[in-house]
Structure formats: structure tokens, C-alpha cells
Design a protein around this motif. Structure first.
Motif, PDB file in Angstrom:
ATOM      1  N   ILE A  38       3.803   5.913  -2.342  1.00 43.69           N
ATOM      2  CA  ILE A  38       2.478   5.314  -2.178  1.00 43.69           C
ATOM      3  C   ILE A  38       2.087   4.539  -3.433  1.00 43.69           C
ATOM      4  CG2 ILE A  38       1.672   7.047  -0.539  1.00 43.69           C
ATOM      5  CD1 ILE A  38       0.099   8.329  -2.848  1.00 43.69           C
ATOM      6  N   ASN A  39       1.242   3.549  -3.233  1.00 44.97           N
ATOM      7  CA  ASN A  39       0.619   2.829  -4.329  1.00 44.97           C
ATOM      8  C   ASN A  39      -0.707   3.526  -4.629  1.00 44.97           C
ATOM      9  OD1 ASN A  39      -0.708   1.026  -6.032  1.00 44.97           O
ATOM     10  ND2 ASN A  39       0.125  -0.775  -4.997  1.00 44.97           N
ATOM     11  N   HIS A  82       8.345   8.726   1.781  1.00 44.83           N
ATOM     12  CA  HIS A  82       7.157   7.933   1.450  1.00 44.83           C
ATOM     13  C   HIS A  82       6.983   7.751  -0.054  1.00 44.83           C
ATOM     14  CE1 HIS A  82       6.014   8.277   5.594  1.00 44.83           C
ATOM     15  NE2 HIS A  82       5.732   9.558   5.511  1.00 44.83           N
ATOM     16  N   MET A 116      -5.239   6.865   2.777  1.00 43.79           N
ATOM     17  CA  MET A 116      -5.177   5.544   2.164  1.00 43.79           C
ATOM     18  C   MET A 116      -6.402   4.725   2.564  1.00 43.79           C
ATOM     19  SD  MET A 116      -2.305   6.091   0.675  1.00 43.79           S
ATOM     20  CE  MET A 116      -1.877   4.481  -0.006  1.00 43.79           C
ATOM     21  N   ASP A 154       7.605   3.272   3.609  1.00 40.55           N
ATOM     22  CA  ASP A 154       7.999   4.281   4.591  1.00 40.55           C
ATOM     23  C   ASP A 154       9.480   4.089   4.898  1.00 40.55           C
ATOM     24  OD1 ASP A 154       8.107   6.096   6.643  1.00 40.55           O
ATOM     25  OD2 ASP A 154       7.102   4.813   8.101  1.00 40.55           O
ATOM     26  N   GLN A 189       0.825  -1.203   0.000  1.00 40.32           N
ATOM     27  CA  GLN A 189       0.000   0.000   0.000  1.00 40.32           C
ATOM     28  C   GLN A 189       0.864   1.260   0.000  1.00 40.32           C
ATOM     29  OE1 GLN A 189      -2.689  -0.419   3.304  1.00 40.32           O
ATOM     30  NE2 GLN A 189      -3.827  -2.075   2.339  1.00 40.32           N
ATOM     31  N   TYR A 190       1.912   1.256   0.792  1.00 38.74           N
ATOM     32  CA  TYR A 190       2.866   2.364   0.759  1.00 38.74           C
ATOM     33  C   TYR A 190       4.178   1.917   1.375  1.00 38.74           C
ATOM     34  CZ  TYR A 190       1.799   3.408   5.713  1.00 38.74           C
ATOM     35  OH  TYR A 190       1.631   3.342   7.065  1.00 38.74           O
TER      36      TYR A 190
END
Length: 259
Positions: free
Chosen positions: A215-216, A213, A235, A173, A170-171
Motif C-alpha cells: 500500500i501507499n 498487497h 484506503m 495487488d 494507491q496500492y
């Protein structure tokens, strides 16, 4: 011979010295560092990723159970609790500690615990042919003709390796050269630079929004404007991230998917 890395965590210097002395002739166990409080323990565990930790329970800043809670999503060493208090024994085994040494323990009791540790470490040791096969799978995955981007990422955890599908991330970090891959059900820690990994991810799906970060775009719930040309990204997991001004131009990738 395999050499396993260990970390000694105790706020009492004499207790740390006692364990180090007992381990000095154990060629299979290498003491890589020590920590004197909970916060220091978390940092050093994530830095060294030891196979084994000797962990006191009552310490300044964080107790032993809080240390385990902080690190467990990122690294899962074998744990031997060392404490002067017997009331935590049941809880220790509930969090999968391999042994519970009650201070003051003698040499015989210590090596009983160490034998259990070595049996577990030998069970967890990845076989060379398994590691080679996982490497071949990963190389094949990224060398498919016409597909220049990662579809899976190899993640090494204690005693095993696994492949994480990038479509499930999803992301990402970053903290220095450590990157956490966030999926719906688990977090995985890898050692890499975010810039290096960014170049290997499909820009149709993955966009840099912050120096820490990526992100998807498939997992964005909504984006709202913030101050000074920045955005707040929500998200689907409920996580909120800031899309900073330095990466504002990358929002074109999001708009391209919605038109």
C-alpha cells in the motif's frame, strides 16, 4: 514481419477448428491457445495477452460481454465476435468490437474481418524509436543521483506504452507474477514479482502489508485493529485491505508518519 498473437474462444469445438483452419496459412497471425468457456477465456487472455481474440457470445459460465468486462482493465485485445445470434450486433460495436461474424460465415466474410483486424493492428504497432525513447525515459527516471527508488513504472498496453507515476499508485495487488497497479482512475497490469518490485519502491511511502498487497501510506484513510494482531486498512478510495500478522512490524512506518 510482425506476428500477432490470437486466441479462439468458443464452446463449440467445431467452431474453434473452423477458425483455426482459416488462419493456418496466415503467417502474421499465430493462434496461441483456445478456450471453451467464459472463465477459461478470462484466464487465458490474461495469461497470453493476445493481440486479437475471436470471441463467441453465448457460452457457459460467462458470456462474451462478461469476459470483456473482466479483462478490459488489464488487457484490451482487438475483438471479433463470432456468434449464431444477430441480436447482439449493436451491443458488440458499442464495446468497440472490430467486427461481428454471424455463424455460419463463409471464407470471404471471415477474411473481410481479418483485413480490418490487420489494418487496426498495423495502426497500433509501436514504432521502434518510440519504444526506445520510452525505455530511455524510464532509465533516466531511476538513475537520478541520490534517488534509488522508482518514480515511474513502464506499463505496456495494447499498441502503446505509458509511464505511471508511483505517487499516483494507491496500492498494488499481486496474483502470482501479475501485479495490478491501482490508481484513482485506472488499473494497470504488469508482469513482475511483488518482492522484486517492493525493493524498488520508496519504503517511506510503500509498505508490504500482505503477501499479495503493498500500500501507499499516503492513501490510508484509517486503520483499525482486527483479530489475532491483524489490522483492517481503509484506503481513501474506500477499498479495505487486511494487514496480516506476518507484516505487522511494517506498521512502524505508518506510525512514523503520524508522529
Amino acid at each position: 514481419m510482425m506476428v500477432y498473437r490470437s486466441l479462439i474462444i468458443d464452446d463449440e469445438i467445431l467452431a474453434r477448428q473452423a477458425i483455426r483452419t482459416l488462419l493456418q496459412h496466415e503467417s502474421a497471425i499465430q493462434v496461441v491457445d483456445e478456450a471453451a468457456n467464459g472463465s477459461e477465456a478470462v484466464l487465458k487472455i490474461l495469461q497470453h495477452k493476445p493481440d486479437l481474440i475471436f470471441l463467441d457470445i453465448q457460452m457457459p459460465e460467462m458470456d462474451g460481454f462478461e469476459v470483456m468486462k473482466e479483462i478490459w482493465a488489464y488487457h484490451q485485445p482487438i475483438v471479433v465476435f463470432t456468434t449464431a445470434y444477430d441480436q447482439y450486433a449493436l451491443r458488440a460495436f458499442e464495446v468497440n468490437a472490430i467486427d461481428y461474424l454471424l455463424k455460419p460465415f463463409n471464407e470471404v466474410r471471415f477474411f473481410q474481418a481479418l483485413n480490418r483486424v490487420q489494418e487496426r493492428l498495423n495502426q497500433q504497432r509501436p514504432q521502434p524509436h518510440v519504444e526506445a525513447l520510452m525505455g530511455q525515459l524510464l532509465r533516466a527516471e531511476v538513475s537520478v543521483p541520490g534517488d534509488a527508488y522508482l518514480r515511474r513504472i513502464l506499463v505496456k498496453e495494447t499498441g502503446r506504452m505509458c509511464l505511471v507515476n508511483t505517487e499516483d499508485i494507491q496500492y498494488l495487488d499481486a496474483d502470482g507474477n501479475y501485479i495490478t497497479l491501482h490508481t484513482a482512475h485506472k488499473q494497470h497490469l504488469i508482469y513482475d514479482s511483488l518482492t522484486n518490485l517492493e525493493a524498488k519502491l520508496n519504503p517511506t511511502d510503500f509498505v508490504r502489508i500482505h503477501r499479495s498487497h503493498i500500500i501507499n501510506l499516503n492513501y490510508i484513510s484509517e486503520i483499525e485493529t482486527h483479530f489475532n494482531g491483524e489490522y483492517i486498512v481503509r484506503m481513501t478510495s474506500g477499498q479495505q485491505l487486511k494487514w496480516t500478522r506476518n507484516y505487522r512490524d511494517n506498521i512502524k512506518a505508518f506510525y512514523a508518519r503520524t508522529t
